[in-house]
Design an enzyme around this catalytic site. Structure first.
Site, PDB file in Angstrom:
ATOM      1  CE  LYS A 208      -6.437   1.632   3.408  1.00 29.66           C
ATOM      2  NZ  LYS A 208      -5.582   0.566   4.014  1.00 29.66           N
TER       3      LYS A 208
ATOM      4  CD  GLU B  44      -2.812  -1.128   2.406  1.00 29.41           C
ATOM      5  OE1 GLU B  44      -2.314  -1.553   3.463  1.00 29.41           O
ATOM      6  OE2 GLU B  44      -3.971  -0.718   2.333  1.00 29.41           O
TER       7      GLU B  44
HETATM    8  N1  LIG Z   1      -9.424  -0.979  11.576  1.00 33.27           N
HETATM    9  C1  LIG Z   1      -8.506  -1.081  10.600  1.00 33.27           C
HETATM   10  N2  LIG Z   1      -8.136  -2.287  10.164  1.00 33.27           N
HETATM   11  C2  LIG Z   1      -7.202  -2.379   9.175  1.00 33.27           C
HETATM   12  C3  LIG Z   1      -6.638  -1.241   8.584  1.00 33.27           C
HETATM   13  C4  LIG Z   1      -7.072   0.039   9.054  1.00 33.27           C
HETATM   14  O1  LIG Z   1      -6.622   1.089   8.573  1.00 33.27           O
HETATM   15  N3  LIG Z   1      -7.992   0.062  10.058  1.00 33.27           N
HETATM   16  N4  LIG Z   1      -5.726  -1.347   7.561  1.00 33.27           N
HETATM   17  C5  LIG Z   1      -5.346  -2.545   7.116  1.00 33.27           C
HETATM   18  C6  LIG Z   1      -4.457  -2.681   5.950  1.00 33.27           C
HETATM   19  O2  LIG Z   1      -3.809  -1.465   5.618  1.00 33.27           O
HETATM   20  C7  LIG Z   1      -5.334  -3.173   4.792  1.00 33.27           C
HETATM   21  O3  LIG Z   1      -5.866  -2.114   4.092  1.00 33.27           O
HETATM   22  C8  LIG Z   1      -4.580  -4.058   3.872  1.00 33.27           C
HETATM   23  O4  LIG Z   1      -4.343  -5.274   4.502  1.00 33.27           O
HETATM   24  C9  LIG Z   1      -5.860  -3.810   7.702  1.00 33.27           C
HETATM   25  N5  LIG Z   1      -6.831  -3.598   8.749  1.00 33.27           N
END
Ligand SMILES: Nc1nc2c(c(=O)[nH]1)N=C([C@H](O)[C@@H](O)CO)CN2
Length: 121
Positions: free
Chosen positions: A99, A21
């Site tokens: 996202k 990412e």
């Molecule tokens: N609560 C969240 N969980 C996750 C996040 C986040 O930003 N907040 N981000 C990820 C990773 O960046 C994901 O986008 C790719 O594995 C995972 N969980």
């Protein structure tokens, strides 16, 4: 309490907990609601009696484009802090970071977090 909404702010950024990412990046969508008193602006028709939502857009776009972080929660909190600091008129903020296409296997529409914050005087 009145509300200024800026919806669907779409910015390419490099936030995320995975190296991919940080390297490839992805789009982020921000929806923000600013809670404030718009009585004066509604009566005077004066831009300086409200918050210019074009400026709000620019603040958010600049933040999302820069300084990558791991979590969308942290990105949202950073944006909220800037909005409270920049605009004294704001009493409360509701902000959602989405996202649309995270690198997570599975079948889903998107992932997002929504933060609700009141100004701490
Ligand atoms: N609560 C969240 N969980 C996750 C996040 C986040 O930003 N907040 N981000 C990820 C990773 O960046 C994901 O986008 C790719 O594995 C995972 N969980």
């Amino acid at each position: 309490m009145d509300i200024i909404n800026v919806n669907g702010i779409k910015v390419y950024g490099y936030h995320g907990a995975l190296n991919a990412e940080r390297e490839i990046g992805q789009y982020f969508i921000i929806d923000v609601s600013l809670y404030l008193d718009l009585m004066s602006a509604s009566k005077t028709d004066a831009l300086d009696e409200t918050i210019n939502y074009a400026e709000v857009y620019q603040l958010i776009e600049t933040d999302v484009k820069n300084n990558p972080v791991n979590l969308i929660e942290h990105l949202g909190g950073r944006i909220i802090d800037q909005l409270f600091t920049t605009y004294d008129k704001i009493n409360e903020i509701k902000l959602t970071v989405t996202k649309p296409s995270p690198p997570i296997d599975g079948h889903y529409d998107n992932v997002s977090v929504t933060l609700n914050r009141k100004r701490v005087s």
